[in-house]
Design a protein around this motif. Structure first.
Motif, PDB file in Angstrom:
ATOM      1  N   ALA A 141       0.852  -1.187   0.000  1.00  0.00           N
ATOM      2  CA  ALA A 141       0.000   0.000   0.000  1.00  0.00           C
ATOM      3  C   ALA A 141       0.889   1.239   0.000  1.00  0.00           C
ATOM      4  N   ARG A 142       0.498   2.203  -0.845  1.00  0.00           N
ATOM      5  CA  ARG A 142       1.243   3.467  -0.907  1.00  0.00           C
ATOM      6  C   ARG A 142       0.358   4.532  -1.546  1.00  0.00           C
ATOM      7  N   ARG A 143       0.119   5.594  -0.827  1.00  0.00           N
ATOM      8  CA  ARG A 143      -0.609   6.748  -1.339  1.00  0.00           C
ATOM      9  C   ARG A 143      -1.960   6.369  -1.952  1.00  0.00           C
ATOM     10  N   GLY A 144      -2.644   5.467  -1.311  1.00  0.00           N
ATOM     11  CA  GLY A 144      -3.946   5.036  -1.802  1.00  0.00           C
ATOM     12  C   GLY A 144      -3.905   3.931  -2.831  1.00  0.00           C
ATOM     13  N   PHE A 145      -2.710   3.543  -3.272  1.00  0.00           N
ATOM     14  CA  PHE A 145      -2.563   2.438  -4.228  1.00  0.00           C
ATOM     15  C   PHE A 145      -2.347   1.161  -3.428  1.00  0.00           C
ATOM     16  N   GLU A 146      -3.219   0.170  -3.604  1.00  0.00           N
ATOM     17  CA  GLU A 146      -3.151  -1.065  -2.823  1.00  0.00           C
ATOM     18  C   GLU A 146      -3.218  -2.275  -3.739  1.00  0.00           C
ATOM     19  N   ARG A 147      -2.354  -3.254  -3.460  1.00  0.00           N
ATOM     20  CA  ARG A 147      -2.343  -4.499  -4.226  1.00  0.00           C
ATOM     21  C   ARG A 147      -2.032  -5.665  -3.286  1.00  0.00           C
ATOM     22  N   THR A 148      -2.551  -6.846  -3.613  1.00  0.00           N
ATOM     23  CA  THR A 148      -2.223  -8.057  -2.872  1.00  0.00           C
ATOM     24  C   THR A 148      -1.924  -9.191  -3.837  1.00  0.00           C
ATOM     25  N   THR A 149      -1.097 -10.117  -3.369  1.00  0.00           N
ATOM     26  CA  THR A 149      -0.820 -11.366  -4.073  1.00  0.00           C
ATOM     27  C   THR A 149      -1.094 -12.496  -3.099  1.00  0.00           C
ATOM     28  N   THR A 150      -1.973 -13.413  -3.475  1.00  0.00           N
ATOM     29  CA  THR A 150      -2.368 -14.515  -2.598  1.00  0.00           C
ATOM     30  C   THR A 150      -1.875 -15.833  -3.175  1.00  0.00           C
ATOM     31  N   VAL A 151      -1.216 -16.623  -2.320  1.00  0.00           N
ATOM     32  CA  VAL A 151      -0.648 -17.909  -2.730  1.00  0.00           C
ATOM     33  C   VAL A 151      -1.370 -19.024  -1.972  1.00  0.00           C
ATOM     34  N   ARG A 152      -1.910 -19.984  -2.714  1.00  0.00           N
ATOM     35  CA  ARG A 152      -2.537 -21.163  -2.134  1.00  0.00           C
ATOM     36  C   ARG A 152      -1.843 -22.407  -2.680  1.00  0.00           C
ATOM     37  N   THR A 153      -1.894 -23.492  -1.944  1.00  0.00           N
ATOM     38  CA  THR A 153      -1.217 -24.725  -2.364  1.00  0.00           C
ATOM     39  C   THR A 153      -2.138 -25.922  -2.202  1.00  0.00           C
ATOM     40  N   ALA A 154      -1.861 -26.957  -2.992  1.00  0.00           N
ATOM     41  CA  ALA A 154      -2.581 -28.228  -2.880  1.00  0.00           C
ATOM     42  C   ALA A 154      -1.613 -29.365  -3.251  1.00  0.00           C
ATOM     43  N   PRO A 155      -1.511 -30.375  -2.408  1.00  0.00           N
ATOM     44  CA  PRO A 155      -2.034 -30.427  -1.042  1.00  0.00           C
ATOM     45  C   PRO A 155      -1.419 -29.324  -0.196  1.00  0.00           C
ATOM     46  N   PRO A 156      -2.014 -29.015   0.949  1.00  0.00           N
ATOM     47  CA  PRO A 156      -1.512 -27.884   1.738  1.00  0.00           C
ATOM     48  C   PRO A 156      -0.037 -28.027   2.069  1.00  0.00           C
ATOM     49  N   ALA A 157       0.713 -26.973   1.830  1.00  0.00           N
ATOM     50  CA  ALA A 157       2.137 -26.935   2.157  1.00  0.00           C
ATOM     51  C   ALA A 157       2.336 -26.183   3.463  1.00  0.00           C
ATOM     52  N   ARG A 158       3.563 -26.276   3.984  1.00  0.00           N
ATOM     53  CA  ARG A 158       3.941 -25.428   5.108  1.00  0.00           C
ATOM     54  C   ARG A 158       4.292 -24.056   4.542  1.00  0.00           C
ATOM     55  N   LEU A 159       3.501 -23.065   4.902  1.00  0.00           N
ATOM     56  CA  LEU A 159       3.667 -21.731   4.339  1.00  0.00           C
ATOM     57  C   LEU A 159       4.410 -20.825   5.310  1.00  0.00           C
ATOM     58  N   THR A 160       5.286 -20.008   4.752  1.00  0.00           N
ATOM     59  CA  THR A 160       5.963 -18.965   5.509  1.00  0.00           C
ATOM     60  C   THR A 160       5.876 -17.680   4.691  1.00  0.00           C
ATOM     61  N   ALA A 161       6.397 -16.606   5.250  1.00  0.00           N
ATOM     62  CA  ALA A 161       6.397 -15.343   4.517  1.00  0.00           C
ATOM     63  C   ALA A 161       7.226 -15.431   3.249  1.00  0.00           C
ATOM     64  N   GLY A 162       8.115 -16.397   3.178  1.00  0.00           N
ATOM     65  CA  GLY A 162       8.996 -16.519   2.021  1.00  0.00           C
ATOM     66  C   GLY A 162       8.634 -17.605   1.041  1.00  0.00           C
ATOM     67  N   ALA A 193       6.628 -21.714   0.210  1.00  0.00           N
ATOM     68  CA  ALA A 193       5.914 -22.953   0.542  1.00  0.00           C
ATOM     69  C   ALA A 193       6.884 -24.124   0.541  1.00  0.00           C
ATOM     70  N   HIS A 194       6.595 -25.133   1.400  1.00  0.00           N
ATOM     71  CA  HIS A 194       7.486 -26.291   1.516  1.00  0.00           C
ATOM     72  C   HIS A 194       6.664 -27.554   1.745  1.00  0.00           C
ATOM     73  N   TRP A 195       6.991 -28.607   0.985  1.00  0.00           N
ATOM     74  CA  TRP A 195       6.401 -29.928   1.161  1.00  0.00           C
ATOM     75  C   TRP A 195       7.510 -30.949   1.427  1.00  0.00           C
ATOM     76  N   THR A 196       7.195 -31.952   2.228  1.00  0.00           N
ATOM     77  CA  THR A 196       8.008 -33.168   2.306  1.00  0.00           C
ATOM     78  C   THR A 196       7.192 -34.257   1.619  1.00  0.00           C
ATOM     79  N   VAL A 197       7.651 -34.672   0.440  1.00  0.00           N
ATOM     80  CA  VAL A 197       6.869 -35.553  -0.424  1.00  0.00           C
ATOM     81  C   VAL A 197       7.330 -36.994  -0.250  1.00  0.00           C
ATOM     82  N   SER A 198       6.379 -37.870   0.013  1.00  0.00           N
ATOM     83  CA  SER A 198       6.651 -39.304  -0.009  1.00  0.00           C
ATOM     84  C   SER A 198       6.340 -39.816  -1.405  1.00  0.00           C
ATOM     85  N   LEU A 199       7.364 -40.147  -2.156  1.00  0.00           N
ATOM     86  CA  LEU A 199       7.213 -40.534  -3.555  1.00  0.00           C
ATOM     87  C   LEU A 199       7.280 -42.057  -3.663  1.00  0.00           C
ATOM     88  N   PRO A 200       6.152 -42.726  -3.939  1.00  0.00           N
ATOM     89  CA  PRO A 200       6.150 -44.190  -4.015  1.00  0.00           C
ATOM     90  C   PRO A 200       6.988 -44.692  -5.201  1.00  0.00           C
TER      91      PRO A 200
END
Length: 600
Positions: free
Chosen positions: A146-167, A169-176
């Motif tokens: 946000a700056r001087r009335g200008f506002e933007r967002t970026t939304t990140v979603r994952t599937a299957p749910p990952a461990r999310l941080t500010a930086g 996404a992280h998965w530990t994958v069990s690969l058969p």
């Protein structure tokens, strides 16, 4: 521009990193409406680097780095789709070993929300007052700005749910064993717009039709909602920097595509009429009746730090508006659109005939106004020069704008007769066009028989040999004998690179093959020259130039870039790319459509 780009309306993903990463080190990223909503999207799989086996925009195949004598234990296939305001990316891991594996997979994610003008400009902008945030909640990461009335967002979603941080996404994958696992990331930008996809027609086998088909597909990807006109669409000018409504670009693109996508012309005309100038405002170069140059909704435009939120710095958009209106009626027979835009057309003619226009003899522009120095299609600051390299001083009358004015006056006169039932006005417009043609022949003819690039502020012809002459052939401004001489000169080897027509003929002091407007080859400019040569009866020359353009397209997978270098064609080698060319770009995509129409 190196790397890969994917476009949907005003959304563009540009990647330059290995494995199609967004690195943030340059000007790559996910852009929506001039704002970079992702400045980093870097995939990390396993403990080491990935080897890219096949790169590309939509699908990348990788494996872990392994010693030469070892086969990789799995492959990584990265697939992505760009939709208006969204990026959806999947990562498929496929095992090729008989034992289970545990694989760490992570994405590094960042959004700097940079305005595209920051990335293109050497100027620095003080944004220390910006408020940035990163919040993880409800299974999503939200990056905000946000700056001087200008506002933007970026939304990140994952599937299957990952461990999310500010930086990221992280998965530990069990690969058969001998199986696959797919992960998905969805990135959504605030304020996205929707558009309707359009199918492209099946193509016969010839090169021109294949190139035209690719151009139509790119135009369909560049469709965006028409600003201020619900339900209508316009062509965005190009990816990644010009995904917005541009007067000149959208008008020429719509004119080239008129026989194939007439709805683009209708949307462009209606959108530009809605934004037509209504006041004298020097800060945005606005004047009553003048047609818009560009609309911008990014931060710097919104806050007034650059003048392009609604900017009118174009000398040619107004006559091009009238040209397209007349051509749309002639092509479609649609009286309704022409009737509904009569007031806009009369206002546009009023601007053309006013004190900054033909009342002074020619359409002219000042070079000391906010924003762009030059208000013609060659709008870089060093584009209008004399043959010895001396820059032209304003006010400037560029040659092609006079050609557009001539054709606009004649087209509007026809509408005045056929649709608006005003024969007296039609006669006035026709007489004005004839006087312009006579005046031009006296003032713009160079001693060597070619056409001056422009007249400077003193009325002196700017004598650089430039491709703008092809636009005059297309518009019919030159008498037959002069047109024949210009056509001869335009097709010599110093102009024709073998791929297309150079913006400046080689051998002149200001010529540089890697210059944007002083030696590069623009497909739309070349397509106009092809149409002009055909109109002048030089069909063999037109076909030869068109063949060069199609040969260039074949080296780009059928897609013509915004601009190529002016380096001469060599046997067995392709065209040398211009390093910062937009792709896809609207009038380049539409160029083969104009060629196809011109050559039948």
């Amino acid at each position: 521009m190196s790397g890969h780009s994917m476009v949907a309306g005003t959304t563009c993903l540009l990647t330059t990193g290995a494995g199609a990463d967004v690195t943030g080190a340059g000007d790559d990223g996910l852009f929506v409406d001039d704002c970079r909503h992702l400045s980093r999207l870097a995939l990390r799989v396993g403990a080491g680097p990935l080897r890219v086996l096949r790169g590309g925009g939509e699908s990348v195949v990788c494996t872990p780095e392994t010693p030469r004598h070892e086969d990789p234990p799995y492959t990584v296939v990265r697939r992505r789709r760009v939709l208006p305001g969204r990026l959806v990316e999947s990562v498929e891991l496929t095992s090729f070993v008989a034992t289970p594996q545990t694989v760490e997979v992570a994405y590094e994610v960042a959004a700097d929300f940079a305005d595209q003008f920051e990335l293109r400009s050497a100027r620095s902008f003080d944004k220390s007052d910006a408020v940035r945030g990163a919040e993880v909640a409800d299974g999503r990461l939200v990056l905000s700005y946000a700056r001087r009335g200008f506002e933007r967002t970026t939304t990140v979603r994952t599937a299957p749910p990952a461990r999310l941080t500010a930086g990221g996404a992280h998965w530990t994958v069990s690969l058969p064993p001998m199986a696959s696992v797919t992960l998905q990331v969805c990135v959504a930008a605030a304020g996205d717009a929707s558009q309707d996809p359009r199918a492209t027609p099946a193509a016969p086998g010839d090169d021109l039709t294949r190139c035209a088909r690719k151009g139509l597909a790119d135009l369909d990807a560049l469709r965006m909602p028409a600003p201020g006109v619900p339900g209508a669409v316009v062509p965005a000018a190009g990816a990644p920097w010009f995904l917005t409504l541009f007067g000149r670009d959208s008008l020429l693109t719509s004119l080239f595509a008129l026989p194939y996508r007439p709805e683009l012309a209708a949307g462009t005309l209606r959108a530009l009429a809605a934004a037509q100038g209504r006041a004298d405002d020097e800060s945005r170069v606005e004047q009553p009746g003048k047609i818009l140059h560009e609309l911008r909704s990014g931060e710097l435009a919104t806050t007034g730090e650059v003048p392009y939120a609604r900017y009118y710095g174009s000398v040619d958009a107004t006559p091009l508006f009238l040209m397209l209106l007349a051509a749309h009626h002639e092509t479609t027979g649609d009286d309704r659109l022409a009737a509904s835009l009569q007031d806009a057309a009369r206002a546009a003619v009023g601007w053309m005939l006013g004190p900054g226009g033909l009342a002074t003899g020619y359409l002219r522009y000042r070079t000391d106004l906010p924003g762009l120095v030059h208000h013609c299609w060659k709008d870089s600051g060093d584009s209008i020069v004399f043959r010895d390299g001396t820059p032209a001083a304003g006010p400037i009358a560029v040659a092609e704008a006079q050609g557009y004015a001539y054709r606009a006056l004649l087209g509007t006169a026809r509408l005045a007769t056929q649709v608006w039932h005003d024969p007296a006005w039609a006669a006035t417009l026709t007489a004005t066009a004839a006087a312009l043609r006579d005046r031009f022949a006296t003032d713009f003819r160079l001693p060597d028989g070619f056409v001056a690039l422009a007249l400077d502020g003193t009325g002196t012809p700017v004598d650089a040999l430039a491709s703008n002459a092809g636009h005059l052939l297309w518009c019919g401004l030159l008498a037959d004998d002069w047109a024949a001489a210009v056509a001869d000169r335009l097709t010599r080897d110093d102009f024709f690179s073998g791929w297309g027509i150079r913006t400046l003929a080689a051998g002149q002091t200001p010529y540089h093959p890697l210059s944007y407007h002083r030696g590069g080859v623009w497909p739309h400019d070349t397509a106009i020259a092809v149409a002009g040569l055909a109109a002048a009866g030089r069909r063999a020359d037109a076909a030869r130039v068109a063949d060069g353009l199609l040969a260039a397209a074949s080296h780009y997978g059928g897609r013509l870039p915004e601009v190529m270098t002016g380096l001469a064609r060599e046997s067995g080698a392709g065209p040398v790319p211009y390093p910062h060319s937009c792709s896809p770009q609207a009038w380049a995509a539409a160029a083969p459509l104009l060629v196809q129409t011109a050559l039948g």
